[in-house]
Design an enzyme around this catalytic site. Sequence first.
Site, mmCIF file in Angstrom:
data_model
loop_
_atom_site.group_PDB
_atom_site.id
_atom_site.type_symbol
_atom_site.label_atom_id
_atom_site.label_comp_id
_atom_site.label_asym_id
_atom_site.label_seq_id
_atom_site.Cartn_x
_atom_site.Cartn_y
_atom_site.Cartn_z
ATOM 1 C CE LYS A 65 1.073 0.257 -7.656
ATOM 2 N NZ LYS A 65 -0.070 -0.019 -8.515
ATOM 3 C CG ASP A 120 -2.979 1.663 -12.232
ATOM 4 O OD1 ASP A 120 -1.938 1.984 -12.847
ATOM 5 O OD2 ASP A 120 -3.062 1.708 -10.995
#
Length: 518
Positions: free
Chosen positions: A218, A253
Amino acid sequence: MPATHHLLLCPSSAPIPLSLLGSEMSAAVGSFTALVPQPATRRRVAWATRCSVAGSVAAASPILKNLHLKCATPLPVLRHIADAMAADMRAGLAADGASDLKMILSYVDSLPTGNEKGLFYALDLGGTNFRVLRVQLGGKDNRVVDTEFEQVSIPQELMHGSTEELFDFIASGFARFVAKEGEKFRLPQGRKREIGFTFSFPVKQTSIDSGILIKWTKGFAVSGTAGKDVVACLNEALKRQGMDMRVSALVNDAVGTLAGARYWDDDVMVAVILGTGTNACYIEHMDAIPKLQDLTTGSGKTIINTEWGAFSTGLPLTEFDKDMDKESINPGEQIFEKTISGMYLGEIVRRVLLKMAEVSALFGDYVPDKLSVPFVLRTPDLCAMHQDDSEDLEAVDLILNDTVGVTRSSPDARKIVAEVCDTIVKRGGRLAGAGIVGILQKMEQDSKGLIFGKRTVVAMDGGLYEHYPQYRKYLKEAVTELLGSEASKNVIIEHTKDGSGIGAALLAAINSKYSTEV
């Protein structure tokens, strides 16, 4: 979004309806690597040479046509993606390194029941922001009594800095949040505050409260963290802040979202994150994991973190995807993520528009300098343009002006931009839907019909899914096409807002060292 059956006027031919050029186009890839743009003067000289050849917006149509062809996601392509996802999952469960999918054991073998009580914290690091949350749990009768949270942006330089710098920044923000704990949150005397740490990067988990970072994704490229226990990194930073707290659960997550959604709905079996990055996890039987045959759990089940962003088999990619991947900080890696997640959609649009502007008069007689700046066009910009249903696409015009410096755009040019946005998001959403079906197919085959024959919930979280209605629509359409109208009625795709934070706090409660006292 209105249909784009407008005409491109060619200087020496009959008008060409855009509808004849195809109906599907691309989402793609990106990185935070600084790309060095060519000097503006060179671009303008190149344009001066092209002008007499191209001469109009219509010169962009071959790029548009090729993009349609390369990025098409008809049902056979989606079926191939779903089958390949299921096959890669099996390979990853059989042996480490046997698949693009790492299929990581989460060490979560107990899911929330509603009986959890007490004050717990969650810290969520998974993108360009980190979130801190506290929750007071009241057991079966009261469930979530109260919550508070804050979000902090991570400076760009820390995403490329050192381990200590990043974790010290996080710990200092966390310390400020804890210091504001009010009287409505009650910690029993003699107990330490406990944390559920959501860390949404590939980790080789070694226990419920420890894990070794495999690599950053990311856009993060923090030095010195790979190969280290990220819980130890956080604990050391908390100590430097003078905080006496304990991390009792490390999750990503997706795992946190599954736990948080399962707290309210026992039919939740899968969780998917579609935000800056992407990931998915699901509930697996231990006896279906050959590489972990020596490991047992009390429930006989666990949550498997697929790390599906690394999936790459059979994806419809373009020259823009491939060029962006080569120039990224992780070339050859995270190809699925670079095709479907929020970090990259705006960047691939920018690359397409830049090429169009260089070979046609898409934005007039010059190429805006800002159009050469990587990541200047963000996914929220695409979303805003995608929502524009005005006759002249005024919002598209405004965003082009504000973000990439296009001071003059014709209605035809704006319609082309809107169509690029639509088909990029269409490809991303449909591929994400195919990935979800791949997970469900694998579970269905192993359970011999127990998934599609009953209500099965897929919990979704992440800003891309939450805030981009067209993306949600394309994802759900792909799931329905693949499963058929009857089976798809039992598959509920449900948004679980901020589920990973509550989920991490719940897993901290389940794994609390004081749990026997509750």
